[in-house]
Structures are given as structure tokens and as C-alpha cells.
Enzyme design. Sequence first.
Site, PDB file in Angstrom:
ATOM      1  N   ASP A 112       0.874  -1.310  -0.103  1.00 31.10           N
ATOM      2  CA  ASP A 112       0.052   0.011  -0.017  1.00 31.10           C
ATOM      3  C   ASP A 112       0.727   1.259  -0.021  1.00 31.10           C
ATOM      4  O   ASP A 112       0.378   2.259  -0.316  1.00 31.10           O
ATOM      5  CB  ASP A 112      -0.991  -0.042   1.183  1.00 31.10           C
ATOM      6  CG  ASP A 112      -0.324   0.416   2.369  1.00 31.10           C
ATOM      7  OD1 ASP A 112       0.501  -0.589   2.781  1.00 31.10           O
ATOM      8  OD2 ASP A 112      -0.428   1.563   2.954  1.00 31.10           O
ATOM      9  N   ASP A 135       6.084   0.374   2.923  1.00 29.77           N
ATOM     10  CA  ASP A 135       6.316  -0.692   3.518  1.00 29.77           C
ATOM     11  C   ASP A 135       5.906  -2.091   2.469  1.00 29.77           C
ATOM     12  O   ASP A 135       5.765  -1.884   1.380  1.00 29.77           O
ATOM     13  CB  ASP A 135       5.653  -1.067   4.959  1.00 29.77           C
ATOM     14  CG  ASP A 135       4.117  -0.658   4.730  1.00 29.77           C
ATOM     15  OD1 ASP A 135       3.675  -1.204   3.673  1.00 29.77           O
ATOM     16  OD2 ASP A 135       3.520  -0.478   5.615  1.00 29.77           O
ATOM     17  N   TYR A 172      -4.673   0.578   9.450  1.00 30.84           N
ATOM     18  CA  TYR A 172      -5.789   0.687   8.784  1.00 30.84           C
ATOM     19  C   TYR A 172      -7.146   0.085   9.612  1.00 30.84           C
ATOM     20  O   TYR A 172      -7.910  -1.004   9.015  1.00 30.84           O
ATOM     21  CB  TYR A 172      -5.839  -0.082   7.347  1.00 30.84           C
ATOM     22  CG  TYR A 172      -4.734   0.841   6.446  1.00 30.84           C
ATOM     23  CD1 TYR A 172      -5.061   1.835   6.077  1.00 30.84           C
ATOM     24  CD2 TYR A 172      -3.443   0.087   6.407  1.00 30.84           C
ATOM     25  CE1 TYR A 172      -3.881   2.479   5.246  1.00 30.84           C
ATOM     26  CE2 TYR A 172      -2.581   0.934   5.518  1.00 30.84           C
ATOM     27  CZ  TYR A 172      -3.037   1.971   5.134  1.00 30.84           C
ATOM     28  OH  TYR A 172      -2.057   2.636   4.341  1.00 30.84           O
ATOM     29  N   GLU A 196       5.879   9.858   2.547  1.00 30.85           N
ATOM     30  CA  GLU A 196       5.738   8.245   2.174  1.00 30.85           C
ATOM     31  C   GLU A 196       4.667   8.324   0.912  1.00 30.85           C
ATOM     32  O   GLU A 196       3.607   9.205   1.304  1.00 30.85           O
ATOM     33  CB  GLU A 196       5.178   7.397   3.300  1.00 30.85           C
ATOM     34  CG  GLU A 196       4.964   6.041   2.957  1.00 30.85           C
ATOM     35  CD  GLU A 196       4.615   5.177   4.260  1.00 30.85           C
ATOM     36  OE1 GLU A 196       4.820   3.905   4.025  1.00 30.85           O
ATOM     37  OE2 GLU A 196       4.249   5.732   5.281  1.00 30.85           O
TER      38      GLU A 196
END
Length: 503
Positions: free
Chosen positions: A88, A91, A242, A482
Site C-alpha cells: 500500500d 512498507d 488501517y 511516504e
Amino acid sequence: MKFHYVLLFLLHRHHRQQFFLFVSLVFSPLVRCGHHDYSDALSKSILFFEGQRSGVLPRDQRIKWREDSGLSDGRSMYNMDLTGGYYDAGDNVKFGFPMAFTTTMLAWSVIEFGELMPPSELRNALVAIRWGTDYLLKTVSQPNRIFVQVGDPYKDHNCWERPEDMDTARTVYAVDAPNPASEVAAETAAALAASSMAFRSVDPGYAQTLLRNSVRVFQYADNFRGAYSDNSNVRDGACPFYCDFSGYQDELLWGAAWLRRASQDNSYLNYIETNGKTLGADDNINEFGWDNKHAGLNVLVSKEALEGNMYSLQSYKVSADSFMCTLIPDSSSSHIDYTPGGLIYKPGGSNLQHATTISFLLLVYANYLDRTSQTVNCGNLIASPLSLRTIAKNQADYILGDNPMGLSYMVGYGNRFPQRIHHRGSSLPSVKDHPEFIACKEGSIYFNSTNPNPNVLVGAIVGGPGEDDVYDDDRADFRKSEPTTYINAPFVGVLAYFAANPS
């Protein structure tokens, strides 16, 4: 922006402070850099997804510093092939909830703006969607079970490792009936339904497979209502990354709305008509993203309210209108914050996810209004489709470089862009350049280095600047540096529109 906005401000002297801010946003030479190559940005925004791929990479893989990864996913715990899909962000975890939303938004981009894309980029967009849907089909392939995540996020985040090297636990998180997973299941249903529409003309057989599975997984979402992160065996993996923070009810309506649009089945129309109040459609929550579908739901359903004159869906259109009015700085109901440089801003990190999703909704709603010759009544002003598109264009241009930093927040676009993004594969030497294994903690020297990332993740849009328009190119500041798939996905549609309508 149109000059009638300025005149309206002058008529309301109590908005004088906002007026001078507004003028500075629109006319300041500091933040206006001129024409952008939206076609180039579109190509790069789609290319980014190839850098996020997990699994066996195809021969035509264009981001060459990536190699195969995650090849044993699902096998040890469930004797199940769960390879593929997307990481996503920066990572190496595959989180099902944001991946499904990413896929929905890529598909919606193609549904609304695919005909504006050059054929080659439409093909690339469909390939990006299918990389998501092929994986999502695996996650719902077993009856009464949905796989919601692959990878232990705590062990993964404790390492700075290339995906090709990762040796952390590839824990598989699954939910079995009657345990609930409504938001992940309903978002997966939305992704499959929307994608079935994107593939209908090019691969009708695949489109049917997607729609059939969408119906089935939505039944799971609706029959076993509740949040997936409330399951004890999932919570420690999903949270706080999440977690379901906003409730699962909006996803149920969202999934049903996509099934209605894809299938034209009246049972789903009845669902969104009769469940609107009980599932919170009238709450007027002005959010849209991986966790909160309210504003997107209202815009999506408004298409049928506007174009089909369906009075039973009028409340969704009223909520969509209300959301649009909150975005207009000189509207009496405005309450969305903008940075001094003109960027939509919400606290919490990864702010550009709000700018890209909201810009997408502005353009989609403008199209719906245009086709039905309608405008939005914001009380003290009337917002035209053009005014909505202007706000979206200002956001797109800010992201591409028209901002106080003079920096493109899309990696690889323009002359100045972030060099030290928070992304393992980009920041570590590639397998081609450094074939030796780099262990968990051995990557720390690359994380802590002040050198630019050796591998350019072309098209990645980072989290973006703070509320003061300042961006420090710092790999450690993940909230700003990120990139994520769900920042990029709606921007594909935005760029497709402006590539075809640059002015």
C-alpha cells in the site's frame, strides 16, 4: 477562479480577511508556474503502481529495479495462493482495506475519464486495475471467508528491507463467517463491481466474473455486519494502521451503490433508498478516503438522481451539493481549510490523499451537473461546473509544482521533486545493483542516509507538505514523505481530465 467570486467577497465585508487570502491564492506569482504537461503526469501516475507490485512480475514490467517478491504469501498458513496485489505504501504489507479502495478509485477513474485517455494509457490503467482485482478475487475465493491482510506490520515496520529480501512473518489475517468484516468486504465488492464496468467492453468474460463475485462478497458484508478490526485475531494486525475508525455503515451503502451502477439491479436501488437513514447517509460527513466513503457515496449516487430524475435519491444529491459548497472558499458554508498556498488541508498526515480524492469528486460532479445543465446553490452564490473544475485544477497544479516550495510532489515529474521518499524499495540499492541479501537491520544505514534514494519511484505522490506549505525532504518523516496507492489512484482520473482539457 471566476471574477464573480471576487465581487461576492467584496459585497461581504466580514469576509475581507478571507478575500485577501483568496486573491493571494489565485493571483500570487509565487505559486503560479504556468502550463503543466498533464499527459506526462498521467503516464507517470499509472506507472507508479508497477513499483508497488507484489508477486511474480511480468516480462513487460517497466520499473526495472523491482523484482519478484512475496512468492510464498498464503501458502504456509492456509495452503492458499495469496501472491500478487499491491504494497500500500513504503512498507511490504498487503492491507486489503486500502488496496480495495485503491482498486475502486482506479476503476472509477477509467469509468469517468477512460475515454479521454490515450489508448496506451487506458491499457496501462486497466492493467493496474487487474493487478488489484486478480488479487482481490483470491481473497474472496473461499466460501464465507475473506482474507483481509498479508504481513505482520509490526515485524515489517521493525525492518528496513527490500520486498525482494523480506524475511519477516507473512502472517495471513482472515475473517470467517459469522464474524464481521463489513467494510473490507463491502469495499472489495465495490472494487469488483466498478472494475467490472471498466472491463465490460474489453473483456466481457472477466467483467462477468468480477460482478458475480462482487454480489457474493457484498452478501457477506451485509449478512454479518460489523467492523473487521473488531475481530480479536485481526485487530492487532490492522490497527492502528488501517483500523476501521469511521464505522462500516458507509461501506455497505458504497458497495450497494456500485452494485446498482454496475448491474442496474433494482434490489440495490432499493437498498440505498431504504437503508440511507439507518446507515448514516444523511450524516453529511465531508470526508472521502480509504476509511470514509460519505462524500464519494453522495456523488456516486447523485448521477442517478440527476440523470435519471430519481426523487427517491434526492437526499444523496442534497448532501453532494452541500459537500461542494464546503469546498468553495467564498461560500457561506465553506469549512474546508486551505494552506496559505492554496492546498486543501486536513490534519493527520498523508494530506495529499485529501487533495486528490476531493479533486476527483469535484471533476466527476462537475460532469454530472454539466450533462444535466445544473449548478449548485450554495446560498450566497451559485457554483457552476466550471467553478468546481477550477478548484480541482488549482489542487492538481499545486501538486505538480505550483506551490510556495516550487516543488512537484510527484516523483519524477518536473525539475524538482522529493528525493528521499519513505519507501524501502526506492531507498535501498536494487537487487540488480546489489544482489547480496540485505537483512532486516542492515537496511538502517540506507534509511538514515541523507543521500537521495538510488531508485526513482516514478509517479509516486508523497504525503505532501504541512499546513504551512513547508516540505522537508526527509525520509524519516513518513507523514510527509511516504507515497501511497490511494493518493495516486484518484489522481489518475484527475490527470486524464486535464490532459484532455488543459485550460
